[in-house]
Design a protein around this motif. Structure first.
Motif, PDB file in Angstrom:
ATOM      1  N   ASN A  93      66.022  74.210  12.638  1.00  0.00           N
ATOM      2  CA  ASN A  93      66.565  75.191  11.714  1.00  0.00           C
ATOM      3  C   ASN A  93      68.038  74.928  11.441  1.00  0.00           C
ATOM      4  O   ASN A  93      68.798  75.832  11.122  1.00  0.00           O
ATOM      5  CB  ASN A  93      66.355  76.614  12.266  1.00  0.00           C
ATOM      6  CG  ASN A  93      64.903  77.022  12.249  1.00  0.00           C
ATOM      7  OD1 ASN A  93      64.334  77.232  11.197  1.00  0.00           O
ATOM      8  ND2 ASN A  93      64.284  77.093  13.421  1.00  0.00           N
ATOM      9  N   GLY A  94      68.462  73.654  11.624  1.00  0.00           N
ATOM     10  CA  GLY A  94      69.773  73.275  11.158  1.00  0.00           C
ATOM     11  C   GLY A  94      70.880  73.268  12.176  1.00  0.00           C
ATOM     12  O   GLY A  94      72.037  73.170  11.799  1.00  0.00           O
ATOM     13  N   GLY A  95      70.617  73.399  13.480  1.00  0.00           N
ATOM     14  CA  GLY A  95      71.705  73.442  14.422  1.00  0.00           C
ATOM     15  C   GLY A  95      71.392  72.842  15.762  1.00  0.00           C
ATOM     16  O   GLY A  95      70.243  72.599  16.110  1.00  0.00           O
ATOM     17  N   TRP A  96      72.455  72.622  16.522  1.00  0.00           N
ATOM     18  CA  TRP A  96      72.367  72.037  17.853  1.00  0.00           C
ATOM     19  C   TRP A  96      73.362  72.747  18.751  1.00  0.00           C
ATOM     20  O   TRP A  96      74.287  73.402  18.265  1.00  0.00           O
ATOM     21  CB  TRP A  96      72.676  70.539  17.797  1.00  0.00           C
ATOM     22  CG  TRP A  96      71.734  69.790  16.904  1.00  0.00           C
ATOM     23  CD1 TRP A  96      71.878  69.528  15.572  1.00  0.00           C
ATOM     24  CD2 TRP A  96      70.472  69.248  17.279  1.00  0.00           C
ATOM     25  NE1 TRP A  96      70.797  68.842  15.093  1.00  0.00           N
ATOM     26  CE2 TRP A  96      69.912  68.648  16.123  1.00  0.00           C
ATOM     27  CE3 TRP A  96      69.762  69.172  18.469  1.00  0.00           C
ATOM     28  CZ2 TRP A  96      68.680  68.010  16.128  1.00  0.00           C
ATOM     29  CZ3 TRP A  96      68.529  68.535  18.489  1.00  0.00           C
ATOM     30  CH2 TRP A  96      67.990  67.961  17.318  1.00  0.00           C
ATOM     31  N   SER A  97      73.204  72.615  20.053  1.00  0.00           N
ATOM     32  CA  SER A  97      74.084  73.316  20.973  1.00  0.00           C
ATOM     33  C   SER A  97      74.650  72.368  22.014  1.00  0.00           C
ATOM     34  O   SER A  97      73.980  71.422  22.448  1.00  0.00           O
ATOM     35  CB  SER A  97      73.329  74.454  21.672  1.00  0.00           C
ATOM     36  OG  SER A  97      72.228  73.948  22.411  1.00  0.00           O
ATOM     37  N   VAL A  98      75.893  72.622  22.412  1.00  0.00           N
ATOM     38  CA  VAL A  98      76.514  71.855  23.483  1.00  0.00           C
ATOM     39  C   VAL A  98      75.711  72.055  24.765  1.00  0.00           C
ATOM     40  O   VAL A  98      75.305  73.172  25.092  1.00  0.00           O
ATOM     41  CB  VAL A  98      77.980  72.297  23.685  1.00  0.00           C
ATOM     42  CG1 VAL A  98      78.565  71.670  24.947  1.00  0.00           C
ATOM     43  CG2 VAL A  98      78.814  71.907  22.473  1.00  0.00           C
ATOM     44  N   GLY A  99      75.455  70.968  25.470  1.00  0.00           N
ATOM     45  CA  GLY A  99      74.666  71.017  26.692  1.00  0.00           C
ATOM     46  C   GLY A  99      73.187  70.766  26.485  1.00  0.00           C
ATOM     47  O   GLY A  99      72.434  70.616  27.460  1.00  0.00           O
ATOM     48  N   GLN A 100      72.746  70.712  25.227  1.00  0.00           N
ATOM     49  CA  GLN A 100      71.330  70.503  24.937  1.00  0.00           C
ATOM     50  C   GLN A 100      70.927  69.061  25.228  1.00  0.00           C
ATOM     51  O   GLN A 100      71.623  68.117  24.865  1.00  0.00           O
ATOM     52  CB  GLN A 100      71.048  70.831  23.475  1.00  0.00           C
ATOM     53  CG  GLN A 100      69.578  70.766  23.090  1.00  0.00           C
ATOM     54  CD  GLN A 100      69.357  71.136  21.633  1.00  0.00           C
ATOM     55  OE1 GLN A 100      70.320  71.295  20.884  1.00  0.00           O
ATOM     56  NE2 GLN A 100      68.112  71.282  21.232  1.00  0.00           N
ATOM     57  N   ALA A 101      69.797  68.868  25.879  1.00  0.00           N
ATOM     58  CA  ALA A 101      69.262  67.530  26.148  1.00  0.00           C
ATOM     59  C   ALA A 101      68.564  67.011  24.898  1.00  0.00           C
ATOM     60  O   ALA A 101      67.747  67.711  24.287  1.00  0.00           O
ATOM     61  CB  ALA A 101      68.279  67.568  27.315  1.00  0.00           C
ATOM     62  N   VAL A 102      68.902  65.785  24.511  1.00  0.00           N
ATOM     63  CA  VAL A 102      68.391  65.200  23.267  1.00  0.00           C
ATOM     64  C   VAL A 102      68.086  63.721  23.480  1.00  0.00           C
ATOM     65  O   VAL A 102      68.522  63.103  24.449  1.00  0.00           O
ATOM     66  CB  VAL A 102      69.409  65.343  22.116  1.00  0.00           C
ATOM     67  CG1 VAL A 102      69.621  66.803  21.740  1.00  0.00           C
ATOM     68  CG2 VAL A 102      70.744  64.693  22.496  1.00  0.00           C
ATOM     69  N   PHE A 103      67.332  63.166  22.532  1.00  0.00           N
ATOM     70  CA  PHE A 103      67.138  61.720  22.481  1.00  0.00           C
ATOM     71  C   PHE A 103      67.053  61.308  21.022  1.00  0.00           C
ATOM     72  O   PHE A 103      66.760  62.120  20.146  1.00  0.00           O
ATOM     73  CB  PHE A 103      65.911  61.278  23.273  1.00  0.00           C
ATOM     74  CG  PHE A 103      64.577  61.736  22.723  1.00  0.00           C
ATOM     75  CD1 PHE A 103      63.715  60.823  22.131  1.00  0.00           C
ATOM     76  CD2 PHE A 103      64.169  63.063  22.827  1.00  0.00           C
ATOM     77  CE1 PHE A 103      62.473  61.222  21.642  1.00  0.00           C
ATOM     78  CE2 PHE A 103      62.924  63.468  22.348  1.00  0.00           C
ATOM     79  CZ  PHE A 103      62.080  62.541  21.751  1.00  0.00           C
ATOM     80  N   GLY A 104      67.347  60.019  20.758  1.00  0.00           N
ATOM     81  CA  GLY A 104      67.336  59.580  19.381  1.00  0.00           C
ATOM     82  C   GLY A 104      67.775  58.146  19.227  1.00  0.00           C
ATOM     83  O   GLY A 104      67.710  57.357  20.169  1.00  0.00           O
ATOM     84  N   ARG A 105      68.258  57.823  18.013  1.00  0.00           N
ATOM     85  CA  ARG A 105      68.614  56.447  17.699  1.00  0.00           C
ATOM     86  C   ARG A 105      69.913  56.409  16.911  1.00  0.00           C
ATOM     87  O   ARG A 105      70.289  57.372  16.242  1.00  0.00           O
ATOM     88  CB  ARG A 105      67.497  55.770  16.901  1.00  0.00           C
ATOM     89  CG  ARG A 105      67.204  56.447  15.561  1.00  0.00           C
ATOM     90  CD  ARG A 105      65.982  55.862  14.876  1.00  0.00           C
ATOM     91  NE  ARG A 105      65.704  56.595  13.628  1.00  0.00           N
ATOM     92  CZ  ARG A 105      64.644  56.400  12.875  1.00  0.00           C
ATOM     93  NH1 ARG A 105      63.732  55.503  13.230  1.00  0.00           N
ATOM     94  NH2 ARG A 105      64.458  57.100  11.766  1.00  0.00           N
ATOM     95  N   VAL A 106      70.592  55.271  17.013  1.00  0.00           N
ATOM     96  CA  VAL A 106      71.815  55.005  16.257  1.00  0.00           C
ATOM     97  C   VAL A 106      71.755  53.563  15.770  1.00  0.00           C
ATOM     98  O   VAL A 106      70.895  52.780  16.206  1.00  0.00           O
ATOM     99  CB  VAL A 106      73.079  55.208  17.130  1.00  0.00           C
ATOM    100  CG1 VAL A 106      73.307  56.676  17.424  1.00  0.00           C
ATOM    101  CG2 VAL A 106      72.987  54.411  18.427  1.00  0.00           C
ATOM    102  N   LEU A 107      72.657  53.190  14.876  1.00  0.00           N
ATOM    103  CA  LEU A 107      72.678  51.808  14.408  1.00  0.00           C
ATOM    104  C   LEU A 107      73.127  50.855  15.499  1.00  0.00           C
ATOM    105  O   LEU A 107      72.648  49.721  15.585  1.00  0.00           O
ATOM    106  CB  LEU A 107      73.598  51.685  13.186  1.00  0.00           C
ATOM    107  CG  LEU A 107      73.102  52.361  11.911  1.00  0.00           C
ATOM    108  CD1 LEU A 107      74.155  52.233  10.807  1.00  0.00           C
ATOM    109  CD2 LEU A 107      71.783  51.753  11.451  1.00  0.00           C
ATOM    110  N   SER A 108      74.052  51.285  16.355  1.00  0.00           N
ATOM    111  CA  SER A 108      74.493  50.480  17.493  1.00  0.00           C
ATOM    112  C   SER A 108      75.356  51.349  18.388  1.00  0.00           C
ATOM    113  O   SER A 108      75.795  52.431  17.985  1.00  0.00           O
ATOM    114  CB  SER A 108      75.286  49.250  17.038  1.00  0.00           C
ATOM    115  OG  SER A 108      76.516  49.634  16.456  1.00  0.00           O
ATOM    116  N   GLY A 109      75.594  50.871  19.622  1.00  0.00           N
ATOM    117  CA  GLY A 109      76.515  51.542  20.519  1.00  0.00           C
ATOM    118  C   GLY A 109      75.910  52.508  21.500  1.00  0.00           C
ATOM    119  O   GLY A 109      76.638  53.265  22.151  1.00  0.00           O
TER     120      GLY A 109
END
Length: 320
Positions: A93-109
């Motif tokens: 619904n458009g938001g995220w919170s500090v401390g939230q566990a996440v996973f994903g991808r980036v172009l590098s780094g």
């Protein structure tokens, strides 16, 4: 300060260094993630060796790693905070919170202590996933899902997967099996028992491959996914009955055989992919084994193992 694995010239794993760098700030629509684990993929060492560029050294220090898991520790403009995000709804619904566990991808780094990430390439991490397991998922799962969609397999079809014991191969095989597709896969003999547990018919690499595949799949092969890049396109076209039924993610000579080469540029939204995949993972219908983990300071060793190949699943870098 933050730390990141970087290189300033193309070459072997020895060009990688662990550098102190300023903590990156998230841009608009981004969050900063304190990384706990990062996946290792073939694209990492191919970029490091200069195989994917246009010649010449990197313009400056280049990071490595394209997938990660960790916790949000800063939020850029427009990423927002919502109650749903704080509850683990993954920004739906458009938001995220500090401390939230996440996973994903980036172009590098991603092989770093901190990485800025676009929220569109981010997912909330369920509590039943570990950071190491979550970091192993984005690239293999999205690639497998994307290539299977391109092959348009139907229930009752037979799929041949080259390098079926690797990350992409294992995910593709299990997704195909879940959809009622028979799977034959090339792998080293040491992996055959595990593959049979997954319902895959394993065959060895090497001379006589076509005959072994035909023996394992007397009903014929309807499509081929090449995740190996080991000069198997000619025999794949022969077995599938035409180049339009073959997709490779690893052989740069695809055009010579009229075969589709699928890259990250063809990527699909992670939210679409994991809407199907997370329930399979949760109930144990999809497994992505971790071959080995390495601490961040040993990323070069992780790259060496990745280049050697013959893996069962994924290699993961851990960050304390």
């Amino acid at each position: 300060m933050s730390q990141a694995i970087r290189y300033v010239r193309h070459g072997g794993p020895e060009v990688l260094t662990l550098d102190d760098v300023p903590i990156p700030e998230p841009g608009p629509g981004q969050v900063r993630v304190a990384v706990r684990a990062a996946g290792v993929n073939g694209i990492d060492w191919k970029l490091r060796r200069g195989f994917m560029g246009r010649g010449g050294p990197p313009a400056g220090p280049a990071g490595v790693g394209v997938e990660f898991a960790g916790t949000i520790d800063a939020i850029g403009a427009g990423a927002g905070v919502t109650a749903d995000a704080a509850a683990g709804d993954g920004g739906g619904n458009g938001g995220w919170s500090v401390g939230q566990a996440v996973f994903g991808r980036v172009l590098s780094g991603a092989a770093a202590t901190h990485v800025p990430a676009d929220t569109e390439d981010l997912l909330a991490m369920p509590a039943w996933l570990s950071f190491e397991q979550a970091a192993a998922l984005p690239v293999a799962v999205e690639t497998a899902w994307r290539t299977l969609r391109r092959l348009d397999l139907k229930e009752g079809h037979t799929l041949l997967v080259h390098a079926v014991a690797g990350g992409v191969g294992l995910v593709a095989a299990q997704l195909a099996r879940d959809r009622g597709v028979r799977v034959v896969g090339t792998a080293s003999p040491a992996r055959h028992d595990f593959l049979r547990e997954l319902g895959v018919r394993p065959v060895e690499y090497g001379d006589g491959l076509a005959e072994r595949v035909r023996a394992a799949a007397p009903e014929g092969v309807d499509a081929v996914l090449d995740a190996s890049g080991r000069d198997v396109l000619a025999v794949s076209v022969e077995l599938a009955g035409g180049p339009d039924r073959v997709v490779t993610i690893a052989d740069g000579r695809a055009a010579e055989y009229g075969v589709s080469f699928s890259t990250g540029a063809d990527g699909v939204p992670l939210a679409d992919v994991f809407a199907e995949v997370l329930p399979l993972l949760e109930r144990g219908a999809l497994r992505v084994p971790i071959e080995r983990t390495f601490p961040l300071e040993r990323t070069a060793d992780a790259h060496r193992l990745s280049e050697e190949g013959h893996l069962l699943g994924k290699i993961v870098i851990t960050v304390p």
